[in-house]
Scaffold this active site. Structure first.
Site, short mmCIF file in Angstrom:
data_model
loop_
_atom_site.label_atom_id
_atom_site.label_comp_id
_atom_site.label_asym_id
_atom_site.label_seq_id
_atom_site.Cartn_x
_atom_site.Cartn_y
_atom_site.Cartn_z
N ASP A 20 0.84 -1.20 0.00
CA ASP A 20 0.00 0.00 0.00
C ASP A 20 0.87 1.25 0.00
O ASP A 20 1.85 1.32 0.74
CB ASP A 20 -0.84 0.01 1.29
CG ASP A 20 -2.30 0.24 1.02
OD1 ASP A 20 -2.67 0.57 -0.12
OD2 ASP A 20 -3.10 0.06 1.97
N LYS A 34 -0.59 -0.46 -4.34
CA LYS A 34 -2.00 -0.04 -4.34
C LYS A 34 -2.06 1.41 -3.88
O LYS A 34 -1.32 1.80 -2.98
CB LYS A 34 -2.83 -0.92 -3.39
CG LYS A 34 -4.28 -0.44 -3.26
CD LYS A 34 -5.14 -1.43 -2.52
CE LYS A 34 -5.10 -1.29 -1.01
NZ LYS A 34 -5.46 0.05 -0.49
N GLU A 87 -5.03 4.85 -3.32
CA GLU A 87 -6.45 5.21 -3.22
C GLU A 87 -6.79 6.38 -4.15
O GLU A 87 -5.99 7.29 -4.31
CB GLU A 87 -6.78 5.60 -1.76
CG GLU A 87 -6.54 4.47 -0.78
CD GLU A 87 -6.84 4.88 0.67
OE1 GLU A 87 -7.35 6.00 0.91
OE2 GLU A 87 -6.56 4.05 1.56
N GLU A 103 -14.20 -0.76 -1.62
CA GLU A 103 -14.41 -0.89 -0.18
C GLU A 103 -15.73 -0.23 0.24
O GLU A 103 -15.99 0.94 -0.13
CB GLU A 103 -13.23 -0.25 0.58
CG GLU A 103 -13.40 -0.33 2.11
CD GLU A 103 -12.13 -0.03 2.89
OE1 GLU A 103 -11.05 0.12 2.27
OE2 GLU A 103 -12.23 0.03 4.12
O1 KIV Z 1 -4.97 -1.05 4.14
C1 KIV Z 1 -5.68 -2.03 3.92
O2 KIV Z 1 -5.66 -3.05 4.58
C2 KIV Z 1 -6.59 -1.92 2.77
C3 KIV Z 1 -7.65 -2.98 2.67
C4 KIV Z 1 -8.73 -2.66 3.61
C5 KIV Z 1 -8.12 -3.12 1.28
O3 KIV Z 1 -6.52 -1.01 2.02
#
Ligand code: KIV
Length: 307
Positions: free
Chosen positions: A94, A124, A126, A193
């Site tokens: 992330d 990933k 957002e 989400e």
């Molecule tokens: O940070 C995380 O765990 C997420 C998930 C909730 C998809 O982004």
């Protein structure tokens, strides 16, 4: 170890192509989060398709109120621990708050670090249309990007809390457009989400890329949960969309309580937990000690070192 749903029964690495093929075949895609080595090993052995080192670690591991304080250093620390435990599952790191919002150059450098230093296979981030330029730049650098729409926790203040998103027709239409924009920009997968199941279903059908849901219902191509929620390890708050498969927090409290009682009542360590000296070695030690005691006790000429 694997199970009959393991994406690559041969034990080979789960790739973007593997995930795409699962969507095409209509097979469910499984993701969970991990933040440490033992969890990563257990997930990899269980046959999970993908592991997200989520910035949710800020809440479930580091004890923050939300994900905003999480830094790149935090992410890299946990990504490295997870990647050391994984040989098969697809690994996604992330991008934390403010690692990609300020400039494309920052975003590229930080995305690159998650692969180069963190051992991830993809990143990933957002956001929808507002993030397209950054997403395209990262992908152009050869880094696969997973999108994340709906309830985007890094915007918790802008969203006025942890609320289900895209409930009105207008908001749902904007979300669907954003999903199409992200696919167009080159995202290889998308997390949705906390949105209505109907909207998630529409998006999953329209997109060619795998759609992974969390609180988005059964019609997504795959599912992800925060592992600490699934295991019942995080006792502060559990979202209503979580199914708890264990209650490890209660189990930890029970084990810690038993340990404290055992130590207080001198039941631990028992004989089987102790290292025993060879009896002959112990006898000779005792002889040496009694000789020393005699020397120390004698009034005449005690050795200098005992003065
Ligand atoms: O940070 C995380 O765990 C997420 C998930 C909730 C998809 O982004």
């Amino acid at each position: 170890m694997s199970n009959k749903y393991t994406a690559t029964p041969s034990g080979s690495k789960v790739s973007i192509q593997t995930l795409h093929s699962k969507k095409v075949r209509g097979e469910a895609i499984t993701f969970l989060t991990a933040y440490d080595f033992p969890t990563a090993v257990a997930l990899d052995r269980s046959g999970i398709d993908g592991i997200l080192v989520g910035d949710s670690l800020g809440m479930v591991v580091l004890g923050y109120e939300n994900t905003l304080p999480v830094t790149m250093q935090d992410m890299l620390h946990h990504c490295r621990a997870v990647s050391r435990g994984v040989s098969r599952a697809h690994l996604v790191g992330d991008m934390p708050f403010m690692s990609y919002q300020a400039s494309t150059a920052d975003a590229l450098r930080n995305a690159g670090s998650l692969l180069q230093k963190g051992g991830m296979d993809a990143v990933k981030l957002e956001g929808g249309r507002d993030r397209v330029n950054v997403i395209k730049a990262i992908i152009a650098a050869g880094i696969p990007v997973m999108g994340h729409l709906g309830l985007t926790p890094q915007s918790v203040h802008q969203l006025s809390g942890w609320k289900v998103q895209a409930k009105s027709p207008e908001a749902a239409r904007t979300l669907i457009e954003d999903a199409l924009i992200l696919e167009d920009a080159g995202c290889y997968a998308l997390v949705l989400e906390s949105i209505p199941v109907e909207v998630a279903g529409l998006i999953s059908k329209r997109l060619g890329i795998p759609v992974i849901g969390i609180g988005a219902g059964i019609e997504c191509d795959g599912q992800i949960l925060v592992t600490h929620d699934l295991l019942g390890l995080f006792d502060r708050f559990t979202p209503s969309f979580v199914k708890k498969y264990a209650n490890l927090f209660a189990e930890m409290e029970r084990a810690f309580g038993e340990y404290i009682t055992d130590v207080n009542e001198r039941r631990f360590p028992a004989a089987e937990h102790a290292n025993i000296m060879d009896p002959q070695a112990f006898r000779s030690l005792m002889r040496e000690i009694s000789v020393l005691d005699e020397i120390i006790d004698s009034d005449e000429n005690p050795p200098a070192r005992y003065h």
